[in-house]
Design a protein around this motif. Sequence first.
Motif, PDB file in Angstrom:
ATOM      1  N   ALA A  50      74.272 -59.893  54.195  1.00  0.00           N
ATOM      2  CA  ALA A  50      74.370 -60.831  55.357  1.00  0.00           C
ATOM      3  C   ALA A  50      73.928 -60.323  56.653  1.00  0.00           C
ATOM      4  CB  ALA A  50      75.824 -61.261  55.318  1.00  0.00           C
ATOM      5  N   ALA A  51      74.186 -58.935  56.888  1.00  0.00           N
ATOM      6  CA  ALA A  51      73.992 -58.611  58.128  1.00  0.00           C
ATOM      7  C   ALA A  51      72.351 -58.210  58.371  1.00  0.00           C
ATOM      8  CB  ALA A  51      74.410 -57.116  58.307  1.00  0.00           C
ATOM      9  N   ALA A  52      71.602 -58.069  57.389  1.00  0.00           N
ATOM     10  CA  ALA A  52      70.088 -58.065  57.342  1.00  0.00           C
ATOM     11  C   ALA A  52      69.682 -59.470  57.699  1.00  0.00           C
ATOM     12  CB  ALA A  52      69.746 -57.396  56.083  1.00  0.00           C
ATOM     13  N   SER A  53      70.209 -60.541  56.763  1.00  0.00           N
ATOM     14  CA  SER A  53      69.648 -61.710  57.019  1.00  0.00           C
ATOM     15  C   SER A  53      69.867 -62.452  58.557  1.00  0.00           C
ATOM     16  CB  SER A  53      69.963 -62.904  56.163  1.00  0.00           C
ATOM     17  OG  SER A  53      71.625 -63.111  56.078  1.00  0.00           O
ATOM     18  N   GLU A  54      71.106 -62.056  59.093  1.00  0.00           N
ATOM     19  CA  GLU A  54      71.606 -62.573  60.182  1.00  0.00           C
ATOM     20  C   GLU A  54      70.688 -62.018  61.360  1.00  0.00           C
ATOM     21  OE1 GLU A  54      73.890 -65.285  62.049  1.00  0.00           O
ATOM     22  OE2 GLU A  54      73.885 -64.848  60.118  1.00  0.00           O
ATOM     23  N   ALA A  55      70.323 -60.964  61.277  1.00  0.00           N
ATOM     24  CA  ALA A  55      69.435 -59.900  62.335  1.00  0.00           C
ATOM     25  C   ALA A  55      68.059 -60.680  62.581  1.00  0.00           C
ATOM     26  CB  ALA A  55      69.403 -58.551  62.225  1.00  0.00           C
ATOM     27  N   ALA A  56      67.631 -61.222  61.732  1.00  0.00           N
ATOM     28  CA  ALA A  56      66.194 -61.759  61.885  1.00  0.00           C
ATOM     29  C   ALA A  56      66.033 -62.896  62.897  1.00  0.00           C
ATOM     30  CB  ALA A  56      65.670 -62.409  60.482  1.00  0.00           C
ATOM     31  N   PRO A  57      65.125 -62.710  63.637  1.00  0.00           N
ATOM     32  CA  PRO A  57      65.103 -63.783  64.871  1.00  0.00           C
ATOM     33  C   PRO A  57      64.451 -64.852  64.388  1.00  0.00           C
ATOM     34  CG  PRO A  57      63.500 -62.080  64.937  1.00  0.00           C
ATOM     35  CD  PRO A  57      64.363 -61.455  63.913  1.00  0.00           C
ATOM     36  N   ALA A  58      64.898 -66.188  64.760  1.00  0.00           N
ATOM     37  CA  ALA A  58      64.191 -67.305  64.378  1.00  0.00           C
ATOM     38  C   ALA A  58      62.892 -67.671  64.950  1.00  0.00           C
ATOM     39  CB  ALA A  58      65.299 -68.602  64.820  1.00  0.00           C
ATOM     40  N   ARG A  59      61.838 -67.968  64.186  1.00  0.00           N
ATOM     41  CA  ARG A  59      60.645 -68.066  64.756  1.00  0.00           C
ATOM     42  C   ARG A  59      60.330 -69.752  64.941  1.00  0.00           C
ATOM     43  NH1 ARG A  59      56.083 -64.903  61.477  1.00  0.00           N
ATOM     44  NH2 ARG A  59      55.763 -67.123  60.786  1.00  0.00           N
ATOM     45  N   SER A  60      59.571 -70.114  66.244  1.00  0.00           N
ATOM     46  CA  SER A  60      59.342 -71.626  66.085  1.00  0.00           C
ATOM     47  C   SER A  60      58.412 -71.885  65.508  1.00  0.00           C
ATOM     48  CB  SER A  60      59.112 -71.715  67.660  1.00  0.00           C
ATOM     49  OG  SER A  60      57.909 -71.091  68.060  1.00  0.00           O
ATOM     50  N   ARG A  61      58.549 -73.088  64.841  1.00  0.00           N
ATOM     51  CA  ARG A  61      57.580 -73.736  64.040  1.00  0.00           C
ATOM     52  C   ARG A  61      56.740 -74.738  64.792  1.00  0.00           C
ATOM     53  NH1 ARG A  61      60.746 -75.559  58.714  1.00  0.00           N
ATOM     54  NH2 ARG A  61      58.358 -75.941  58.052  1.00  0.00           N
ATOM     55  N   ARG A  62      55.414 -74.898  64.451  1.00  0.00           N
ATOM     56  CA  ARG A  62      54.343 -75.851  64.966  1.00  0.00           C
ATOM     57  C   ARG A  62      54.088 -76.814  63.879  1.00  0.00           C
ATOM     58  NH1 ARG A  62      53.443 -75.011  70.302  1.00  0.00           N
ATOM     59  NH2 ARG A  62      53.294 -72.819  70.684  1.00  0.00           N
ATOM     60  N   MET A  63      53.956 -77.994  64.607  1.00  0.00           N
ATOM     61  CA  MET A  63      53.637 -79.126  63.592  1.00  0.00           C
ATOM     62  C   MET A  63      52.305 -79.662  63.903  1.00  0.00           C
ATOM     63  SD  MET A  63      55.811 -82.492  63.136  1.00  0.00           S
ATOM     64  CE  MET A  63      57.286 -81.659  63.082  1.00  0.00           C
ATOM     65  N   SER A  64      51.463 -80.056  62.844  1.00  0.00           N
ATOM     66  CA  SER A  64      50.132 -80.535  63.111  1.00  0.00           C
ATOM     67  C   SER A  64      50.082 -82.054  63.710  1.00  0.00           C
ATOM     68  CB  SER A  64      49.355 -80.371  61.870  1.00  0.00           C
ATOM     69  OG  SER A  64      49.774 -81.576  60.901  1.00  0.00           O
ATOM     70  N   ALA A  65      49.051 -82.418  64.331  1.00  0.00           N
ATOM     71  CA  ALA A  65      48.949 -83.744  64.858  1.00  0.00           C
ATOM     72  C   ALA A  65      49.237 -84.810  63.685  1.00  0.00           C
ATOM     73  CB  ALA A  65      47.721 -84.198  65.455  1.00  0.00           C
ATOM     74  N   ALA A  66      48.719 -84.295  62.645  1.00  0.00           N
ATOM     75  CA  ALA A  66      48.639 -85.159  61.608  1.00  0.00           C
ATOM     76  C   ALA A  66      50.135 -85.376  61.175  1.00  0.00           C
ATOM     77  CB  ALA A  66      47.878 -84.925  60.309  1.00  0.00           C
ATOM     78  N   GLY A  67      50.824 -84.370  61.117  1.00  0.00           N
ATOM     79  CA  GLY A  67      52.384 -84.372  60.621  1.00  0.00           C
ATOM     80  C   GLY A  67      53.043 -85.303  61.665  1.00  0.00           C
ATOM     81  N   ARG A  68      52.847 -85.043  62.971  1.00  0.00           N
ATOM     82  CA  ARG A  68      53.581 -85.800  63.807  1.00  0.00           C
ATOM     83  C   ARG A  68      53.116 -87.271  63.882  1.00  0.00           C
ATOM     84  NH1 ARG A  68      52.035 -81.667  67.293  1.00  0.00           N
ATOM     85  NH2 ARG A  68      50.380 -82.790  68.012  1.00  0.00           N
ATOM     86  N   LYS A  69      52.096 -87.921  63.445  1.00  0.00           N
ATOM     87  CA  LYS A  69      51.574 -89.101  63.380  1.00  0.00           C
ATOM     88  C   LYS A  69      52.220 -89.689  61.986  1.00  0.00           C
ATOM     89  CE  LYS A  69      47.950 -91.907  62.912  1.00  0.00           C
ATOM     90  NZ  LYS A  69      46.100 -91.947  62.804  1.00  0.00           N
ATOM     91  N   ARG A  70      52.609 -88.993  61.077  1.00  0.00           N
ATOM     92  CA  ARG A  70      53.355 -89.357  59.771  1.00  0.00           C
ATOM     93  C   ARG A  70      54.739 -89.855  60.163  1.00  0.00           C
ATOM     94  NH1 ARG A  70      50.339 -85.275  56.997  1.00  0.00           N
ATOM     95  NH2 ARG A  70      52.014 -84.162  57.061  1.00  0.00           N
ATOM     96  N   ILE A  71      55.350 -88.987  61.058  1.00  0.00           N
ATOM     97  CA  ILE A  71      56.694 -88.966  61.311  1.00  0.00           C
ATOM     98  C   ILE A  71      56.927 -90.107  62.266  1.00  0.00           C
ATOM     99  CG2 ILE A  71      58.364 -87.812  62.832  1.00  0.00           C
ATOM    100  CD1 ILE A  71      57.676 -85.161  61.577  1.00  0.00           C
ATOM    101  N   ALA A  72      55.924 -90.289  63.215  1.00  0.00           N
ATOM    102  CA  ALA A  72      55.991 -91.569  64.144  1.00  0.00           C
ATOM    103  C   ALA A  72      55.606 -92.896  63.144  1.00  0.00           C
ATOM    104  CB  ALA A  72      54.830 -91.381  65.130  1.00  0.00           C
ATOM    105  N   MET A  73      54.975 -93.006  62.389  1.00  0.00           N
ATOM    106  CA  MET A  73      54.757 -94.178  61.700  1.00  0.00           C
ATOM    107  C   MET A  73      56.164 -94.311  60.782  1.00  0.00           C
ATOM    108  SD  MET A  73      51.897 -95.695  62.345  1.00  0.00           S
ATOM    109  CE  MET A  73      51.600 -96.745  60.958  1.00  0.00           C
ATOM    110  N   ALA A  74      56.782 -93.238  60.138  1.00  0.00           N
ATOM    111  CA  ALA A  74      57.855 -93.342  59.426  1.00  0.00           C
ATOM    112  C   ALA A  74      58.811 -94.015  60.256  1.00  0.00           C
ATOM    113  CB  ALA A  74      58.210 -92.395  58.706  1.00  0.00           C
ATOM    114  N   GLN A  75      59.069 -93.426  61.390  1.00  0.00           N
ATOM    115  CA  GLN A  75      60.055 -93.900  62.164  1.00  0.00           C
ATOM    116  C   GLN A  75      59.943 -95.431  62.889  1.00  0.00           C
ATOM    117  OE1 GLN A  75      62.911 -92.172  63.310  1.00  0.00           O
ATOM    118  NE2 GLN A  75      63.655 -93.983  64.174  1.00  0.00           N
ATOM    119  N   ARG A  76      58.589 -95.568  63.009  1.00  0.00           N
ATOM    120  CA  ARG A  76      58.458 -97.159  63.401  1.00  0.00           C
ATOM    121  C   ARG A  76      58.700 -98.137  62.237  1.00  0.00           C
ATOM    122  NH1 ARG A  76      53.415 -95.052  65.236  1.00  0.00           N
ATOM    123  NH2 ARG A  76      53.537 -94.453  67.563  1.00  0.00           N
ATOM    124  N   ALA A  77      58.591 -97.696  61.070  1.00  0.00           N
ATOM    125  CA  ALA A  77      58.699 -98.437  59.757  1.00  0.00           C
ATOM    126  C   ALA A  77      60.089 -98.526  59.785  1.00  0.00           C
ATOM    127  CB  ALA A  77      58.218 -97.801  58.695  1.00  0.00           C
TER     128      ALA A  77
END
Length: 138
Positions: A50-77
């Motif tokens: 637990a101590a080892a897994s808790e110490a790892a820093p969280a990395r920010s994730r990037r999303m592709s333009a295509a992924g953002r477009k899919r999410i936007a279309m799903a939200q519009r629907a």
Amino acid sequence: MKEVSKDMLKKHTEEIINAAIDGFTAQKAQLNQRIAELRLLLNGGSPESAAASEAAPARSRRMSAAGRKRIAMAQRARWAKVRGESEPGPATAKTPKAKRRISPEGLKRIIAATKKRWRLQKAAAKVSKRRGPARKAA
């Protein structure tokens, strides 16, 4: 008894505050470690990992333009479904409607009505000038 200067008091209070911050930071680290161990026990694992897994820093994730477009279309629907509209298909270029134009006959009618309105307004102004200013009752 010695008199203490303001600089000495300020220096001592800064030292005390810094020491308090250090102490609370150490307590926070210990509490976070204990919380991680307890969470791991709830999930059925060993506290050492637990101590080892808790110490790892969280990395920010990037999303592709295509992924953002899919999410936007799903939200519009989803919103279209909530509003009761039919689900929109893929975005297609719509042909714009032709602009509406006034026919020549309609334009002539509008011009004639405007001229008549101005004639009546000018006639009313002439009549009020002839009457003179309104007198107040004494």
